[in-house]
Write a protein that holds these residues in place. Structure first.
Motif, PDB file in Angstrom:
ATOM      1  N   ASN A  33      36.338  48.048  50.449  1.00 12.83           N
ATOM      2  CA  ASN A  33      35.218  47.552  51.249  1.00 12.83           C
ATOM      3  C   ASN A  33      35.607  46.326  52.062  1.00 12.83           C
ATOM      4  O   ASN A  33      35.131  46.150  53.177  1.00 12.83           O
ATOM      5  N   GLU A  34      36.470  45.499  51.524  1.00 15.79           N
ATOM      6  CA  GLU A  34      36.898  44.284  52.225  1.00 15.79           C
ATOM      7  C   GLU A  34      37.974  44.539  53.268  1.00 15.79           C
ATOM      8  O   GLU A  34      38.136  43.752  54.192  1.00 15.79           O
ATOM      9  N   GLN A  68      37.211  49.788  44.808  1.00 11.85           N
ATOM     10  CA  GLN A  68      36.186  49.885  45.841  1.00 11.85           C
ATOM     11  C   GLN A  68      35.947  48.534  46.525  1.00 11.85           C
ATOM     12  O   GLN A  68      35.687  48.486  47.725  1.00 11.85           O
ATOM     13  N   THR A  69      36.049  47.444  45.779  1.00 10.76           N
ATOM     14  CA  THR A  69      35.896  46.119  46.381  1.00 10.76           C
ATOM     15  C   THR A  69      37.005  45.877  47.394  1.00 10.76           C
ATOM     16  O   THR A  69      36.759  45.417  48.513  1.00 10.76           O
ATOM     17  N   PHE A  70      38.249  46.179  47.008  1.00 11.79           N
ATOM     18  CA  PHE A  70      39.370  46.032  47.936  1.00 11.79           C
ATOM     19  C   PHE A  70      39.133  46.874  49.188  1.00 11.79           C
ATOM     20  O   PHE A  70      39.275  46.384  50.313  1.00 11.79           O
ATOM     21  N   LYS A 120      44.920  41.681  44.626  1.00 11.39           N
ATOM     22  CA  LYS A 120      44.486  41.466  43.242  1.00 11.39           C
ATOM     23  C   LYS A 120      44.986  40.133  42.701  1.00 11.39           C
ATOM     24  O   LYS A 120      44.270  39.455  41.966  1.00 11.39           O
ATOM     25  N   GLU A 159      42.822  37.379  44.118  1.00  6.47           N
ATOM     26  CA  GLU A 159      41.411  37.473  43.735  1.00  6.47           C
ATOM     27  C   GLU A 159      41.303  37.526  42.210  1.00  6.47           C
ATOM     28  O   GLU A 159      41.119  38.588  41.619  1.00  6.47           O
ATOM     29  N   GLN A 168      39.059  36.962  40.177  1.00  9.53           N
ATOM     30  CA  GLN A 168      37.826  37.502  39.615  1.00  9.53           C
ATOM     31  C   GLN A 168      37.909  39.013  39.377  1.00  9.53           C
ATOM     32  O   GLN A 168      37.079  39.573  38.687  1.00  9.53           O
ATOM     33  N   THR A 169      38.958  39.660  39.900  1.00  9.33           N
ATOM     34  CA  THR A 169      39.112  41.095  39.667  1.00  9.33           C
ATOM     35  C   THR A 169      39.687  41.404  38.289  1.00  9.33           C
ATOM     36  O   THR A 169      39.610  42.538  37.834  1.00  9.33           O
ATOM     37  N   VAL A 181      35.614  49.430  40.212  1.00 13.26           N
ATOM     38  CA  VAL A 181      35.042  48.271  40.903  1.00 13.26           C
ATOM     39  C   VAL A 181      36.120  47.561  41.725  1.00 13.26           C
ATOM     40  O   VAL A 181      35.905  47.226  42.901  1.00 13.26           O
ATOM     41  N   THR A 182      37.266  47.343  41.131  1.00 17.42           N
ATOM     42  CA  THR A 182      38.350  46.648  41.821  1.00 17.42           C
ATOM     43  C   THR A 182      38.792  47.423  43.058  1.00 17.42           C
ATOM     44  O   THR A 182      38.911  46.854  44.148  1.00 17.42           O
ATOM     45  N   SER A 224      36.014  56.809  44.604  1.00 14.04           N
ATOM     46  CA  SER A 224      37.211  56.077  44.178  1.00 14.04           C
ATOM     47  C   SER A 224      38.460  56.943  44.273  1.00 14.04           C
ATOM     48  O   SER A 224      39.524  56.457  44.659  1.00 14.04           O
TER      49      SER A 224
END
Length: 112
Positions: A109-110, A105-107, A89, A92, A94-95, A102-103, A62
């Motif tokens: 990864n996408e 790394q999700t960003f 954000k 999305e 759900q963030t 988590v937020t 991160s």
């Protein structure tokens, strides 16, 4: 272990983390890093480590993502409402309420 030993270990870890982070950025963010090299890269990395810690990031992955996004979107990418990260954000919902790790790394990864 006394406080001096603990502080010395923390400084050594910080130094090694900066080295690994710089090496990683040289591979994965070559062009943006070249611009940063003309400035004080060591101080910038210290600032990025401190801001990542303030944002609640603890994993090295991160922290590396934080530094890369800082290079690509600006040091204020997390608070700038116009940055791609902030816009994502908003889009999305759900963030909301998720840990910063988590937020982020999700960003990444996408959008990597």
């Amino acid at each position: 272990m006394d406080e001096k030993q603990e502080a010395a270990l923390q400084r050594a870890y910080h130094w090694r983390l900066k080295e690994r982070l710089y090496d990683w950025l040289q591979v994965y963010a070559t062009e943006p890093l070249q611009h940063r090299r003309s400035l004080d890269c060591g101080a910038w990395l210290d600032d990025r480590l401190q801001s990542a810690e303030q944002a609640g990031l603890i994993s090295e992955r991160s922290i590396a993502i934080w530094a890369m996004l800082s290079l690509e979107q600006g040091d204020d990418f997390a608070s700038n409402p116009d940055s791609p990260y902030s816009q994502w954000k908003i889009q999305e919902p759900q963030t909301l309420g998720l840990p910063a790790e988590v937020t982020l790394q999700t960003f990444f990864n996408e959008h990597a």
